[in-house]
Design a protein around this motif. Structure first.
Motif, PDB file in Angstrom:
ATOM      1  N   LYS A 116      15.050 -29.764   7.781  1.00 36.18           N
ATOM      2  CA  LYS A 116      14.247 -29.143   8.703  1.00 36.18           C
ATOM      3  C   LYS A 116      13.958 -27.768   8.670  1.00 36.18           C
ATOM      4  O   LYS A 116      13.041 -27.210   8.977  1.00 36.18           O
ATOM      5  CB  LYS A 116      14.526 -29.854  10.161  1.00 36.18           C
ATOM      6  N   LYS A 158      19.367 -27.141  16.816  1.00 40.77           N
ATOM      7  CA  LYS A 158      19.046 -28.440  16.148  1.00 40.77           C
ATOM      8  C   LYS A 158      19.877 -28.414  14.742  1.00 40.77           C
ATOM      9  O   LYS A 158      19.717 -27.483  14.164  1.00 40.77           O
ATOM     10  CB  LYS A 158      17.626 -28.619  15.946  1.00 40.77           C
ATOM     11  N   GLY A 165      16.873 -37.868  17.051  1.00 40.87           N
ATOM     12  CA  GLY A 165      17.343 -37.134  18.020  1.00 40.87           C
ATOM     13  C   GLY A 165      18.735 -36.840  18.215  1.00 40.87           C
ATOM     14  O   GLY A 165      19.067 -36.300  19.168  1.00 40.87           O
ATOM     15  N   GLU A 200      15.738 -23.359  18.286  1.00 38.94           N
ATOM     16  CA  GLU A 200      14.530 -23.394  18.501  1.00 38.94           C
ATOM     17  C   GLU A 200      14.101 -23.148  20.083  1.00 38.94           C
ATOM     18  O   GLU A 200      15.023 -23.560  20.759  1.00 38.94           O
ATOM     19  CB  GLU A 200      13.701 -24.773  18.382  1.00 38.94           C
ATOM     20  N   LYS A 201      12.800 -22.614  20.443  1.00 39.73           N
ATOM     21  CA  LYS A 201      12.558 -22.282  21.870  1.00 39.73           C
ATOM     22  C   LYS A 201      12.456 -23.661  22.645  1.00 39.73           C
ATOM     23  O   LYS A 201      12.021 -24.494  21.811  1.00 39.73           O
ATOM     24  CB  LYS A 201      11.295 -21.409  21.796  1.00 39.73           C
ATOM     25  N   LEU A 203      10.834 -26.042  24.418  1.00 39.24           N
ATOM     26  CA  LEU A 203       9.626 -26.121  25.285  1.00 39.24           C
ATOM     27  C   LEU A 203       9.620 -27.028  26.622  1.00 39.24           C
ATOM     28  O   LEU A 203      10.164 -28.057  26.486  1.00 39.24           O
ATOM     29  CB  LEU A 203       8.449 -26.540  24.388  1.00 39.24           C
ATOM     30  N   HIS A 208       4.499 -34.956  22.796  1.00 42.18           N
ATOM     31  CA  HIS A 208       4.737 -35.210  21.195  1.00 42.18           C
ATOM     32  C   HIS A 208       3.416 -35.732  20.466  1.00 42.18           C
ATOM     33  O   HIS A 208       3.175 -36.659  20.872  1.00 42.18           O
ATOM     34  CB  HIS A 208       5.951 -36.104  21.051  1.00 42.18           C
ATOM     35  N   GLN A 232       9.534 -41.105  25.542  1.00 43.77           N
ATOM     36  CA  GLN A 232      10.459 -40.899  24.727  1.00 43.77           C
ATOM     37  C   GLN A 232      11.875 -41.018  25.806  1.00 43.77           C
ATOM     38  O   GLN A 232      11.902 -40.960  26.884  1.00 43.77           O
ATOM     39  CB  GLN A 232      10.878 -39.772  24.162  1.00 43.77           C
ATOM     40  N   HIS A 235      15.084 -38.634  23.036  1.00 42.42           N
ATOM     41  CA  HIS A 235      14.378 -38.221  21.869  1.00 42.42           C
ATOM     42  C   HIS A 235      13.824 -39.250  21.090  1.00 42.42           C
ATOM     43  O   HIS A 235      13.667 -39.147  19.963  1.00 42.42           O
ATOM     44  CB  HIS A 235      15.177 -37.101  21.164  1.00 42.42           C
ATOM     45  N   GLU A 287       8.582 -31.334  12.645  1.00 44.68           N
ATOM     46  CA  GLU A 287       9.180 -31.931  11.572  1.00 44.68           C
ATOM     47  C   GLU A 287       8.082 -32.580  10.629  1.00 44.68           C
ATOM     48  O   GLU A 287       7.056 -33.024  11.345  1.00 44.68           O
ATOM     49  CB  GLU A 287      10.432 -32.414  11.780  1.00 44.68           C
TER      50      GLU A 287
HETATM   51  P1  ADP Z   1      14.440 -36.016  15.112  1.00 49.80           P
HETATM   52  O1  ADP Z   1      14.180 -35.702  13.819  1.00 49.80           O
HETATM   53  O2  ADP Z   1      16.053 -35.992  15.536  1.00 49.80           O
HETATM   54  O3  ADP Z   1      13.689 -37.021  15.599  1.00 49.80           O
HETATM   55  P2  ADP Z   1      12.721 -33.946  16.148  1.00 49.80           P
HETATM   56  O4  ADP Z   1      12.774 -32.451  15.654  1.00 49.80           O
HETATM   57  O5  ADP Z   1      11.425 -34.817  15.428  1.00 49.80           O
HETATM   58  O6  ADP Z   1      14.057 -34.859  15.861  1.00 49.80           O
HETATM   59  O7  ADP Z   1      12.698 -34.089  17.708  1.00 49.80           O
HETATM   60  C1  ADP Z   1      12.632 -35.233  18.341  1.00 49.80           C
HETATM   61  C2  ADP Z   1      12.242 -35.141  19.948  1.00 49.80           C
HETATM   62  O8  ADP Z   1      13.072 -34.052  20.446  1.00 49.80           O
HETATM   63  C3  ADP Z   1      10.764 -34.452  20.012  1.00 49.80           C
HETATM   64  O9  ADP Z   1       9.725 -35.370  20.076  1.00 49.80           O
HETATM   65  C4  ADP Z   1      10.876 -33.700  21.297  1.00 49.80           C
HETATM   66  O10 ADP Z   1      10.901 -34.798  22.461  1.00 49.80           O
HETATM   67  C5  ADP Z   1      12.346 -33.231  21.386  1.00 49.80           C
HETATM   68  N1  ADP Z   1      12.043 -32.087  20.841  1.00 49.80           N
HETATM   69  C6  ADP Z   1      12.453 -31.327  19.321  1.00 49.80           C
HETATM   70  N2  ADP Z   1      12.167 -29.991  19.518  1.00 49.80           N
HETATM   71  C7  ADP Z   1      11.984 -29.587  20.669  1.00 49.80           C
HETATM   72  C8  ADP Z   1      11.887 -28.229  21.458  1.00 49.80           C
HETATM   73  N3  ADP Z   1      11.558 -27.124  20.589  1.00 49.80           N
HETATM   74  N4  ADP Z   1      11.547 -28.077  22.871  1.00 49.80           N
HETATM   75  C9  ADP Z   1      11.384 -29.417  23.468  1.00 49.80           C
HETATM   76  N5  ADP Z   1      11.786 -30.668  22.756  1.00 49.80           N
HETATM   77  C10 ADP Z   1      12.084 -30.920  21.690  1.00 49.80           C
END
Ligand code: ADP
Length: 451
Positions: A116, A158, A165, A200-201, A203, A208, A232, A235, A287
């Protein structure tokens, strides 16, 4: 064209691929573990090969056994489905080395997007907006602190190899950071064998929103609109819909253009999903998934395009069967993931389905591999199936969903179906007024109180 496809997967997604093959006049080969001898994918494919014992590591993840199964049956292509080996670059490489077509992108693209940190750097290079974050990996708490202070708390630690998740920890304030950093790293190491993490910041109230893309090897790169997967739990997606109620045509076209140009820029091949968080009118890349998604049927419902068919065509070197101008989004679609789990605790509930009757009728699609008398084995995920409803608009879609849920008859295991009934009674859900945190709050606020 390929002539025989081996499906390196099980359950509903194996059926999904067998169906596409049958309609294209392509022979199919099912593979299975000893626990899945009676499974529907084994019965419906033209041929089947047993890979090994029940644990996935000894069967569905056993690359040598899968390559041997291709050689025994003369399969000239492999569809990996989702999960298992679908994002394993080594698997794609080994197949190609054996002259077997991998129905998916190149091993290089799988590798790139599987990391990532590298994926985010590539996204920036290709002009895709990303979530503000650290400049790559943070190697220790000091580096994590410096990056977090710069962007401001709360932040998310992350895992570079993350998925499902896992390996993701929030630090609300400075004092939480050291612990978040250490736990994210050890979770990542345990789950993925790689402890690299980045920041990451965090949010606060995003949706999503992910864009479906399809690209061929003739320079065509097309997007098929978005899916809103904001509902979700931990996650993990529970319900998905398309289109998203928060995008207008211009926003959709703009992000679609950014993404298709980026895919063209990297000569991407096959279908893929570029995932974003969307807040205050802005998109932030998180991602890219280089495979078919669980929730692809909502896109199929509103576009009328068979994504698996397109995957197979592209892998065989053919052109996509449509252009961007052919894509017209029609109506609204919702998918509910029906799991064999307790609807409140989400504890898996494997067992035998004494009764199983799926809903049907106009605009209702049930992708499932179960049947009355089927025993859900405890070894794999708890998905019973995906209920997808499609109608002219969201209101009609919700009414159809309610009608379809009412028709379900499942007996023998606990399921998450009651959760969708509860959602349908909720005003915010009706108004599509939710963000990625909404469902967890809803589950907490409606949970039965203990004593
Ligand atoms: P994975 O590959 O484990 O599924 P992702 O990066 O796709 O991880 O993120 C999965 C979920 O986690 C997102 O859909 C969101 O709900 C939450 N998430 C990821 N990054 C952030 C962020 N920077 N701020 C808030 N929520 C996040």
């Amino acid at each position: 064209m390929v002539s025989k496809v081996l499906i390196a997967n099980r359950g509903e997604i194996a059926l999904r691929v067998i169906r596409a093959c049958r309609e294209m006049g392509i022979a199919s080969v099912a593979v299975h573990s000893t626990a899945d001898e009676q499974a529907m994918h084994v019965r419906l494919a033209d041929e089947s090969v047993c890979l090994g014992p029940a644990p996935a590591a000894k069967s569905y993840l056993n690359i040598a056994a899968i390559v041997s199964a291709c050689e025994i049956t003369g399969a000239d292509a492999v569809h990996p489905g989702y999960g298992f080996l679908s994002e394993n670059a080594k698997f794609a490489d080994i197949l190609e080395a054996h002259g077997i077509t991998f129905i998916g992108p190149t091993a290089d693209h799988i590798n790139l997007m599987g990391d990532k940190i590298a994926a985010k750097a590539k996204a920036i290079e290709l002009g895709i907006p990303v979530v503000p974050g650290s400049d790559g990996e943070v190697k220790n708490v000091d580096e994590a602190m410096a990056a977090s202070r710069e962007m401001g708390f709360p932040v998310l630690v992350k895992a570079a190899s993350g998925g499902g998740g896992r390996g993701m920890k929030i630090a609300e304030t400075e004092k939480d950071l050291a612990e978040a950093f250490t736990t994210a790293r050890s979770e990542a190491k345990a789950a993925f064998g790689d402890d690299a993490v980045y920041i990451e910041k965090y949010l606060k109230k995003p949706r999503h929103i992910e864009i479906q893309v399809a690209c061929d090897t003739h320079g065509n790169s097309v997007h098929l609109g978005e899916r809103d997967c904001s509902l979700q739990r931990r996650h993990q997606k529970v319900l998905e819909e398309a289109p998203s109620t928060v995008l207008d045509e211009k926003a959709r076209a703009d992000i679609g253009e950014i993404v298709t140009n980026a895919m063209k820029g990297m000569s991407y091949r096959g279908v893929g999903t570029v995932e974003f968080l969307f807040e205050d009118g802005e998109f932030y890349f998180i991602e890219m998934n280089t495979r078919l998604q669980v929730e692809h049927p909502v896109t199929e419902a509103i576009t009328g395009i068979d994504l698996v068919r397109e995957q197979i065509r592209v892998a065989a070197g053919e052109k996509l069967s449509f252009t961007q101008d052919d894509i017209e989004l029609k109506g609204h679609a919702i998918e509910c993931r029906v799991n064999a789990e307790n609807p409140e605790t989400f504890i898996p509930s494997p067992g035998t389905l004494h009764t199983y009757h799926a809903p049907g009728g106009l605009g209702v699609r049930m992708d499932s591999a179960v049947f009355s008398g089927y025993t859900i084995p405890p070894y794999y995920d708890s998905l019973i199936g995906k209920l997808i409803v499609h109608a002219d608009d969201r209101e009609a879609c919700l009414r159809r969903l309610s009608r379809a849920l009412n028709e379900f008859a499942i007996d023998g295991v606990e399921t998450t179906l009651p959760l969708f009934d509860r959602l349908l009674e909720n005003e915010d859900f009706h108004a599509a007024d939710y963000d990625i945190h909404w469902l967890e709050n809803f589950l907490e606020s409606t949970a039965p109180k203990g004593d």
